[in-house]
Enzyme design. Structure first.
Site: not given
Ligand code: NAD
Length: 255
Positions: A146, A161
């Site tokens: 991130s 985070y």
């Molecule tokens: N959306 C953003 O702006 C953003 C920015 C930077 C990084 N990210 C990273 O990208 C990745 C995906 O994020 P997203 O926005 O799609 O989030 P999201 O919440 O839509 O998806 C996250 C998924 O992870 C699953 N999850 C959570 N805990 C878990 C566990 N213990 N075991 C198995 N599955 C688990 C959830 O059920 C969910 O389906 C994450 O690692 C997030 O930190 C997202």
């Protein structure tokens, strides 16, 4: 190992249940390109996600409910993929949780929960999947970091985070070095402000101006912005890229 056109093998994607999430968008994109998919998520919706891929794209897809930080449930899920799908050639660690609590208010329980899921979970899944790739002398690993790990926190999440994502990046660089001779690449993708539900739910119109004011390109990122890059990094053509971090952040951080 060289892959035949249209036979990329199996991509394991964690965090692929969330309907508006990055993992699910990536799964659909890879399915459209002919990949078989093994989807891991703690949310049972992951089984419906796999079913949709089978129906809509006609590919082999298996969903498994697993907590990525629990080695036994990860082992059960990956074993199911290995029994039913072609060899795993790609792993994308997308499962994760956010934490908007500032340091002044955050407690140890939050630190342990976020580190356990984001950092330990990425380690546990790599431990289960990467040795098989190394044995087969081919693999692509991409983990979601991130901008928060580079920028002193994100547009939403704070220090805990950021630390968990910094751990993923440092781990990925070291793993890249260890497995490079085995034909396995390991990279980190660092997004910012992608329009999913991870930042405390949907980014509604009243929440948007605060995010947009920090984004030079003038829009939120989309799951497509991230999935397109990851699709390239898990492809055969990305074999000379390893230990790298790629930003997908709309100019929030330059460099
Ligand atoms: N959306 C953003 O702006 C953003 C920015 C930077 C990084 N990210 C990273 O990208 C990745 C995906 O994020 P997203 O926005 O799609 O989030 P999201 O919440 O839509 O998806 C996250 C998924 O992870 C699953 N999850 C959570 N805990 C878990 C566990 N213990 N075991 C198995 N599955 C688990 C959830 O059920 C969910 O389906 C994450 O690692 C997030 O930190 C997202």
């Amino acid at each position: 190992m060289t892959l035949d056109a249209g036979h990329q093998g199996t991509a394991v994607i964690t965090g692929a249940a969330s309907r508006r999430g990055i993992g699910r968008a990536l799964a659909a994109r890879l399915a459209a390109a002919g990949w078989a998919l093994g989807l891991l998520d703690i949310d049972p919706e992951v089984e419906r996600a796999a079913e949709e891929l089978r129906t809509e794209h006609g590919v082999d897809a298996v969903g498994a409910v697993a907590d990525i930080a629990d080695p036994a449930s990860v082992d059960a899920g990956v074993s199911a993929f290995e029994a039913r799908l072609p060899p795993v050639t790609a792993l994308v660690n997308s499962a994760g949780v956010s934490s908007p609590v500032p340091f002044s208010d955050v407690d140890l329980a939050t630190w342990e929960r976020v580190m356990r899921i984001n950092a330990t979970g990425t380690f546990v899944v790599c431990k289960r999947v990467v040795p098989g790739m190394a044995d087969r002398r081919y693999g692509r690993v991409v983990s979601l970091g991130s901008t928060a790990m580079q920028n002193g926190g994100g547009t939403y999440s704070k220090s805990v985070y950021a630390a968990s994502k910094g751990a993923i990046e440092a781990f990925s660089r070291a793993l890249a070095l260890e497995v490079a001779p085995s034909g396995v690449t390991v990279n980190t993708v660092a997004p910012a402000t992608i329009d999913t539900d991870i930042m405390g739910g949907r980014i509604t119109d009243d929440r948007k101006p605060a995010f947009l004011s920090q984004l030079p390109v003038g829009r939120l990122g989309t799951t497509r912005d991230v999935a397109a890059l990851v699709e390239f990094l898990v492809g055969e053509d990305a074999g000379y890229i390893t230990g790298a971090t790629y930003n997908v952040n709309g100019g929030l951080r330059i460099g």
